[in-house]
Write a protein that holds these residues in place. Structure first.
Motif, PDB file in Angstrom:
ATOM      1  N   LEU A  76     -27.259  -1.682  37.279  1.00  0.00           N
ATOM      2  CA  LEU A  76     -26.192  -2.411  36.818  1.00  0.00           C
ATOM      3  C   LEU A  76     -25.742  -3.934  35.928  1.00  0.00           C
ATOM      4  O   LEU A  76     -27.196  -4.564  36.430  1.00  0.00           O
ATOM      5  N   HIS A  77     -24.477  -4.339  35.416  1.00  0.00           N
ATOM      6  CA  HIS A  77     -25.023  -6.129  34.427  1.00  0.00           C
ATOM      7  C   HIS A  77     -23.452  -6.147  35.028  1.00  0.00           C
ATOM      8  O   HIS A  77     -22.052  -5.699  34.968  1.00  0.00           O
ATOM      9  N   VAL A  78     -23.437  -6.765  35.787  1.00  0.00           N
ATOM     10  CA  VAL A  78     -22.161  -7.770  36.443  1.00  0.00           C
ATOM     11  C   VAL A  78     -22.360  -9.626  35.306  1.00  0.00           C
ATOM     12  O   VAL A  78     -23.295  -9.759  35.347  1.00  0.00           O
ATOM     13  N   LEU A  79     -20.891  -9.724  33.915  1.00  0.00           N
ATOM     14  CA  LEU A  79     -20.550 -10.666  33.641  1.00  0.00           C
ATOM     15  C   LEU A  79     -19.731 -11.293  34.762  1.00  0.00           C
ATOM     16  O   LEU A  79     -18.952 -10.478  34.594  1.00  0.00           O
ATOM     17  N   HIS A  80     -19.984 -12.325  34.679  1.00  0.00           N
ATOM     18  CA  HIS A  80     -19.236 -13.309  35.739  1.00  0.00           C
ATOM     19  C   HIS A  80     -18.832 -14.535  34.799  1.00  0.00           C
ATOM     20  O   HIS A  80     -19.588 -15.208  34.089  1.00  0.00           O
ATOM     21  N   LEU A  81     -17.307 -14.877  34.652  1.00  0.00           N
ATOM     22  CA  LEU A  81     -16.335 -15.543  34.542  1.00  0.00           C
ATOM     23  C   LEU A  81     -16.009 -16.393  35.582  1.00  0.00           C
ATOM     24  O   LEU A  81     -15.073 -16.522  36.090  1.00  0.00           O
ATOM     25  N   HIS A  82     -16.871 -17.866  35.583  1.00  0.00           N
ATOM     26  CA  HIS A  82     -16.248 -18.643  36.643  1.00  0.00           C
ATOM     27  C   HIS A  82     -14.626 -19.520  36.392  1.00  0.00           C
ATOM     28  O   HIS A  82     -14.738 -19.573  35.312  1.00  0.00           O
ATOM     29  N   GLY A  83     -14.753 -20.008  37.515  1.00  0.00           N
ATOM     30  CA  GLY A  83     -13.039 -20.729  37.270  1.00  0.00           C
ATOM     31  C   GLY A  83     -12.772 -21.824  37.543  1.00  0.00           C
ATOM     32  O   GLY A  83     -14.511 -22.426  37.396  1.00  0.00           O
ATOM     33  N   GLY A  84     -12.391 -22.639  37.798  1.00  0.00           N
ATOM     34  CA  GLY A  84     -11.904 -23.676  37.278  1.00  0.00           C
ATOM     35  C   GLY A  84     -11.561 -24.562  36.469  1.00  0.00           C
ATOM     36  O   GLY A  84     -11.406 -25.857  35.704  1.00  0.00           O
ATOM     37  N   GLY A  85      -9.725 -23.887  36.208  1.00  0.00           N
ATOM     38  CA  GLY A  85      -9.047 -24.191  35.482  1.00  0.00           C
ATOM     39  C   GLY A  85      -9.016 -24.193  34.069  1.00  0.00           C
ATOM     40  O   GLY A  85      -8.382 -25.356  33.635  1.00  0.00           O
ATOM     41  N   PHE A  86      -9.897 -23.885  33.786  1.00  0.00           N
ATOM     42  CA  PHE A  86     -10.767 -24.052  32.240  1.00  0.00           C
ATOM     43  C   PHE A  86     -10.697 -25.493  32.120  1.00  0.00           C
ATOM     44  O   PHE A  86     -10.922 -25.902  30.854  1.00  0.00           O
ATOM     45  N   VAL A  87     -10.936 -26.514  33.303  1.00  0.00           N
ATOM     46  CA  VAL A  87     -11.667 -27.312  32.778  1.00  0.00           C
ATOM     47  C   VAL A  87     -12.545 -27.795  34.054  1.00  0.00           C
ATOM     48  O   VAL A  87     -13.236 -28.974  33.171  1.00  0.00           O
ATOM     49  N   GLU A  88     -12.700 -27.339  34.337  1.00  0.00           N
ATOM     50  CA  GLU A  88     -14.108 -27.792  34.545  1.00  0.00           C
ATOM     51  C   GLU A  88     -15.629 -26.628  35.267  1.00  0.00           C
ATOM     52  O   GLU A  88     -15.120 -25.751  34.520  1.00  0.00           O
ATOM     53  N   GLN A  89     -16.662 -26.863  35.270  1.00  0.00           N
ATOM     54  CA  GLN A  89     -17.628 -26.993  34.722  1.00  0.00           C
ATOM     55  C   GLN A  89     -17.780 -25.806  35.589  1.00  0.00           C
ATOM     56  O   GLN A  89     -17.776 -26.049  36.926  1.00  0.00           O
ATOM     57  N   VAL A  90     -19.126 -24.806  35.191  1.00  0.00           N
ATOM     58  CA  VAL A  90     -19.891 -24.343  36.773  1.00  0.00           C
ATOM     59  C   VAL A  90     -20.278 -24.719  37.754  1.00  0.00           C
ATOM     60  O   VAL A  90     -21.024 -26.161  37.744  1.00  0.00           O
ATOM     61  N   GLU A  91     -19.255 -24.663  38.836  1.00  0.00           N
ATOM     62  CA  GLU A  91     -20.073 -25.165  40.411  1.00  0.00           C
ATOM     63  C   GLU A  91     -21.449 -24.324  40.900  1.00  0.00           C
ATOM     64  O   GLU A  91     -21.302 -23.078  40.381  1.00  0.00           O
ATOM     65  N   LYS A  92     -21.927 -25.159  41.877  1.00  0.00           N
ATOM     66  CA  LYS A  92     -22.616 -24.749  42.635  1.00  0.00           C
ATOM     67  C   LYS A  92     -22.919 -23.518  43.390  1.00  0.00           C
ATOM     68  O   LYS A  92     -23.781 -22.395  43.467  1.00  0.00           O
ATOM     69  N   HIS A  93     -21.445 -23.703  43.565  1.00  0.00           N
ATOM     70  CA  HIS A  93     -20.851 -21.886  44.702  1.00  0.00           C
ATOM     71  C   HIS A  93     -21.360 -20.426  43.263  1.00  0.00           C
ATOM     72  O   HIS A  93     -21.699 -19.012  43.697  1.00  0.00           O
ATOM     73  N   HIS A  94     -20.777 -21.477  42.101  1.00  0.00           N
ATOM     74  CA  HIS A  94     -20.747 -20.078  41.061  1.00  0.00           C
ATOM     75  C   HIS A  94     -22.319 -19.193  41.027  1.00  0.00           C
ATOM     76  O   HIS A  94     -22.581 -18.824  40.720  1.00  0.00           O
TER      77      HIS A  94
END
Length: 311
Positions: A76-94
């Motif tokens: 299995l390979h998971v591609l995860h796309l982080h949130g943040g309103g298209f304005v916030e960078q990847v956060e620690k929880h991601h």
């Protein structure tokens, strides 16, 4: 019953001022630099210690793939796309989410640091994440996304369908942002109780992301998409989230399109609670783990707060 830990987390979110970032367009632009720090665009040391980390560039932006240090035992390979309103960078929880999936499933997880507004818009972001998807060579590929990342996951699925290409095994959407205009009037009412998101700021972020096209473009606002022929979808949403009304509309549209949807609505939960260290988050992630371990065509398992929609 909402756990004590969840109530404390919501209180901390209110106290942190996170919601003020989305108060209005002026506040969003003023606070953008602290939400787009370059240091946020690389995995924390704790995550690098837990996983084998590979870095590459896609369209000039960094993309990280995490694997077990002792080798990948899963196909299995998971591609995860982080949130943040298209304005916030990847956060620690991601980053932690990626490492947790690797630990739980022994799989590979790819997390791209995609282009953000206002310097870029959907014409740069969607092609970049599509190129990341195209570069994954695995027998089983699942695309997950939280908030804005859920919109990107659905954009990838639409583009694959348009090109006549196979869909990923599954789409897993956490509190997805499905309408950049947030036109459902019920969202206005939920704005008062949502401890994290604000409608005015989100609309400004969505306006910038949609620049050059109509905000009703289905690749920008997937609530307007034709949902037929897409991969099976699992969707998580909480009832304190301003995005709830659009997720309910999405559930109805998926049913009409005949798309398999495992819809899970959690009473009292806030935006993207799954990635928080609270009992409700662990419960939801346990379901994700069971789902991704299950053979592709196995039936969905009903659970707490769930309303699975048959395909």
């Amino acid at each position: 019953m909402v756990s004590v830990q969840a109530k404390v987390r919501m209180a901390l979110l209110r106290a942190s001022g996170q919601k003020r970032f989305y108060d209005n367009a002026k506040a969003l632009h003023h606070r953008l630099p602290r939400h787009q720090k370059p240091s946020m665009a690389r995995p924390p040391r704790k995550v690098r210690r837990r996983c084998d980390v590979e870095r590459r560039e896609v369209h000039g932006f960094p993309c990280f793939t995490f694997r077990p240090r002792d080798g990948v035992s899963s196909d299995l390979h998971v591609l995860h796309l982080h949130g943040g309103g298209f304005v916030e960078q990847v956060e620690k929880h991601h980053w932690k989410y990626a490492a947790d999936l690797v630990s739980r499933l022994g799989c590979a997880v790819t997390l791209p640091v995609y282009p953000l507004v206002p310097h870029h818009d959907h014409t740069a972001t969607i092609p970049m994440v599509q190129a990341v998807y195209d570069g994954i060579d695995a027998r089983r590929v699942v695309v997950s996304g939280d908030s804005a990342g859920g919109s990107l996951a659905l954009a990838i699925a639409q583009d694959l369908r348009a090109a006549g290409r196979p869909q990923p095994e599954r789409l897993v959407l956490y509190s997805p942002w499905l309408d950049v205009l947030l036109e459902d009037p019920v969202s206005e009412l939920l704005d008062e109780t949502d401890p994290m998101l604000g409608i005015a700021g989100l609309r400004e972020a969505g306006r910038m992301y949609a620049e050059g096209t109509t905000p009703h473009d289905p690749r920008v606002s997937p609530i307007h998409a034709d949902l037929s022929g897409l991969a099976p979808i699992t969707l998580f949403i909480g009832t304190r989230d301003v995005l709830l009304p659009d997720c309910r509309r999405f559930r109805s549209r998926a049913r009409e399109a005949g798309t398999e949807l495992d819809y899970r609505e959690y009473p009292g939960m806030f935006h993207n609670w799954l990635m928080q260290a609270i009992p409700e988050g662990r419960e939801a992630m346990n379901h994700v783990e069971r789902l991704l371990r299950r053979p592709v065509n196995a039936p969905s398992e009903p659970g707490r707060g769930s309303s699975p929609t048959p395909g």
